[in-house]
Design a protein around this motif. Sequence first.
Motif, PDB file in Angstrom:
ATOM      1  N   UNK A  44      41.730  40.860  38.470  1.00 46.35           N
ATOM      2  CA  UNK A  44      42.990  41.265  38.829  1.00 46.35           C
ATOM      3  C   UNK A  44      43.920  40.400  38.243  1.00 46.35           C
ATOM      4  N   UNK A  45      43.639  39.115  38.378  1.00 42.31           N
ATOM      5  CA  UNK A  45      44.619  38.320  37.758  1.00 42.31           C
ATOM      6  C   UNK A  45      44.774  38.214  36.392  1.00 42.31           C
ATOM      7  N   UNK A  46      43.628  38.505  35.841  1.00 46.68           N
ATOM      8  CA  UNK A  46      43.611  38.778  34.119  1.00 46.68           C
ATOM      9  C   UNK A  46      44.400  39.620  33.858  1.00 46.68           C
ATOM     10  N   UNK A  47      44.388  40.906  34.450  1.00 44.38           N
ATOM     11  CA  UNK A  47      45.169  42.011  34.143  1.00 44.38           C
ATOM     12  C   UNK A  47      46.843  41.570  34.057  1.00 44.38           C
ATOM     13  N   UNK A  48      47.053  41.220  35.337  1.00 43.05           N
ATOM     14  CA  UNK A  48      48.585  40.775  35.478  1.00 43.05           C
ATOM     15  C   UNK A  48      48.922  39.834  34.487  1.00 43.05           C
ATOM     16  N   UNK A  49      48.060  38.967  34.212  1.00 40.82           N
ATOM     17  CA  UNK A  49      48.535  37.913  33.053  1.00 40.82           C
ATOM     18  C   UNK A  49      48.770  38.554  31.755  1.00 40.82           C
ATOM     19  N   UNK A  50      48.090  39.700  31.260  1.00 36.24           N
ATOM     20  CA  UNK A  50      48.044  40.050  30.053  1.00 36.24           C
ATOM     21  C   UNK A  50      49.237  41.187  30.124  1.00 36.24           C
TER      22      UNK A  50
ATOM     23  N   UNK B   7      42.028  39.938  49.125  1.00 38.08           N
ATOM     24  CA  UNK B   7      42.846  39.141  48.077  1.00 38.08           C
ATOM     25  C   UNK B   7      42.658  39.679  46.820  1.00 38.08           C
ATOM     26  N   UNK B   8      43.490  39.464  45.756  1.00 43.57           N
ATOM     27  CA  UNK B   8      42.991  39.902  44.398  1.00 43.57           C
ATOM     28  C   UNK B   8      42.169  38.716  43.904  1.00 43.57           C
ATOM     29  N   UNK B   9      41.077  39.157  42.810  1.00 42.88           N
ATOM     30  CA  UNK B   9      40.022  38.484  42.443  1.00 42.88           C
ATOM     31  C   UNK B   9      40.585  38.097  40.929  1.00 42.88           C
ATOM     32  N   UNK B  10      39.781  37.323  40.206  1.00 44.24           N
ATOM     33  CA  UNK B  10      40.038  36.906  38.878  1.00 44.24           C
ATOM     34  C   UNK B  10      40.222  37.882  38.003  1.00 44.24           C
TER      35      UNK B  10
ATOM     36  N   UNK C 236      37.335  51.612  33.836  1.00 41.38           N
ATOM     37  CA  UNK C 236      37.161  50.212  34.070  1.00 41.38           C
ATOM     38  C   UNK C 236      36.653  49.756  35.494  1.00 41.38           C
ATOM     39  N   UNK C 237      35.673  49.119  35.633  1.00 44.71           N
ATOM     40  CA  UNK C 237      35.031  48.670  36.958  1.00 44.71           C
ATOM     41  C   UNK C 237      36.133  47.938  37.780  1.00 44.71           C
ATOM     42  N   UNK C 238      36.990  47.445  37.103  1.00 40.27           N
ATOM     43  CA  UNK C 238      38.374  46.900  38.056  1.00 40.27           C
ATOM     44  C   UNK C 238      38.906  47.839  39.108  1.00 40.27           C
ATOM     45  N   UNK C 239      39.243  49.011  38.287  1.00 38.92           N
ATOM     46  CA  UNK C 239      39.910  49.945  39.272  1.00 38.92           C
ATOM     47  C   UNK C 239      39.006  50.600  40.253  1.00 38.92           C
ATOM     48  N   UNK C 240      37.750  50.454  40.175  1.00 37.57           N
ATOM     49  CA  UNK C 240      36.634  51.098  41.048  1.00 37.57           C
ATOM     50  C   UNK C 240      36.356  50.171  42.326  1.00 37.57           C
ATOM     51  N   UNK C 241      37.188  49.125  42.515  1.00 40.05           N
ATOM     52  CA  UNK C 241      36.886  48.304  43.515  1.00 40.05           C
ATOM     53  C   UNK C 241      37.511  48.823  44.656  1.00 40.05           C
TER      54      UNK C 241
END
Length: 559
Positions: free
Chosen positions: A149-155, A144-147, A198-203
């Motif tokens: 990921x949701x922050x990038x989608x909202x922005x 599942x997407x985490x917080x 970004x650490x987000x893309x390394x997950x």
Amino acid sequence: MVISLVALRQLFVMVSASSNTALRAMELSFSFSLSIIPVKAQPLKVGRIVTRPAPIRAVSVAGEQASSPLPDAAETTSPVNTPRRLLEELEQCKKVVYPKKKVPPRRFVLRPPDDAKLTQRFLNSPQLSLKSFPLLSSCLPPSQLNNSDRAWMDEYLLEAKQALGYPLEPSENLRDENPAKQFDTLLYLAFQHPTAESERTKTRHVRNGHSRLWFLGQFVLELALAEYFLQRYPRESPGPMRERVYALIGKRTMPKWIKAASLQNLVFPYDDIDKLVRKEREPPVKSVFWALFGAIYLCFGMPEVYRVLFEVFGMNPEDENCQPRLRRQLEDVDYVSVEFEGRQLGWQDVATYRPPQDALFAQPRLYRACVPPGMHRFRGNLWDFDSRPQVMKALGYPLQVTDRSPEITDARNIELGLGLQLCFTHPSMHKFYHPRFCYERLEYVGQKIQDLVMAERLLMKHLDAPGRWVQEKHRRLLMNRLCGRYLREKHLHKLIMYGESVQDKYEHVRQLRNPSTTAVQQAIHGLSYCVYGKSDVRRLMFEVFDFEQILPKAVWRPN
């Protein structure tokens, strides 16, 4: 004159008694003995020097007695040449030169996975949530997407959807039977290229989801443009078409299309795309470009791929930069289908075309673009009478299709036989006088549909694999030598028709024959796609030819 050890000790005590108080406080230790045993000079060894600690002995000074009785020198040290002394030195060398290895901590010891936990993780994965769309489900992130990921989608997600021309409402509000419900998630994964700082893309779930999308998207683009150019230029050979495709979606032109759609800020949020060098600009753009069309294909299908290519990015096939190089072209005097005579089809004609209800083929216009009308003059020839039944029996043709009249079924079987004859016609046979009477155009579309079908198969089969691993697996399964080998296993290579100029040469040189068997194999897949659709290509690849199993050559053994 021999001085005894006892006399020397008494002399030393007398001298030390008359010295100052500082010397009395010092503790001296030495041993002195005279030996009549000759000692050999050992040669100097170059290497690691191991020092042995000298035995410590306490000496009573000025009548003071030691705290414990000391053994004699003969008891603590062995003679130089005795085996005991050598064994002691060897033991000391082992302690220094070969230290004991440390045991790794328990948390680093590999253990077999717990089957119950592994099963539960797979069952909770979003990849098993969509039963009616297995391919779409296999490209979802494994968790599942985490917080973050949701922050990038909202922005940023609204900006991406507006640039691509999609509604701004969240796709989660759509019905479950609509594949576009997962578009927001796939669109987010498409822009998460691995080179982003970004650490987000390394997950793991983001990295694998993006790589699987771009693996699928590259074959979607190739097939879409192959179908478009085959119908737009019905008399052109595949060579110029490949140059047109590379000029439109090559890695050097992709940054131009990303900038034309105003998506460069989503790919490079902290850099200017114009100031980056090629090796920093092209790999991220290519990764995002492929993944974007993989997401569009999964949610909206091939018509939406054409719309984004030619409307959003503004690609123009007639642009001066997209024209192939000039080459000597053979004169084509044969007719083309009525649909292509005197007109050039646009992308709207290809994207919005729907075959009629009682059409002979799944892709009737693509079939007419690949099989020229003049093929009817070859009906009833020697190949049609002798070889066509063998080919149709080996491939399982004709398939059982329910038509509203027997005349439609007979007409389809006739056209299928003509297409098979074209698949087995080598260019050396008729190409010099009739450029389209060979398997080249069917081979071109067959290669693209073969790549796409195998990509979809691997994505659904290996749910937990990253895109680069699946791409390497894809490349190894579809090697040219293996494709021709599958055809040779069915003994169909003997039915290929060669021209008289190369017949003798091809019969005696296997290296010249093998590329033609690969081309015939791909042409059969192209014809199957045009006549029966993608499902029949899957049947041929995985049931008739068994592309996922490399068959060993049979070894002849005497009785």
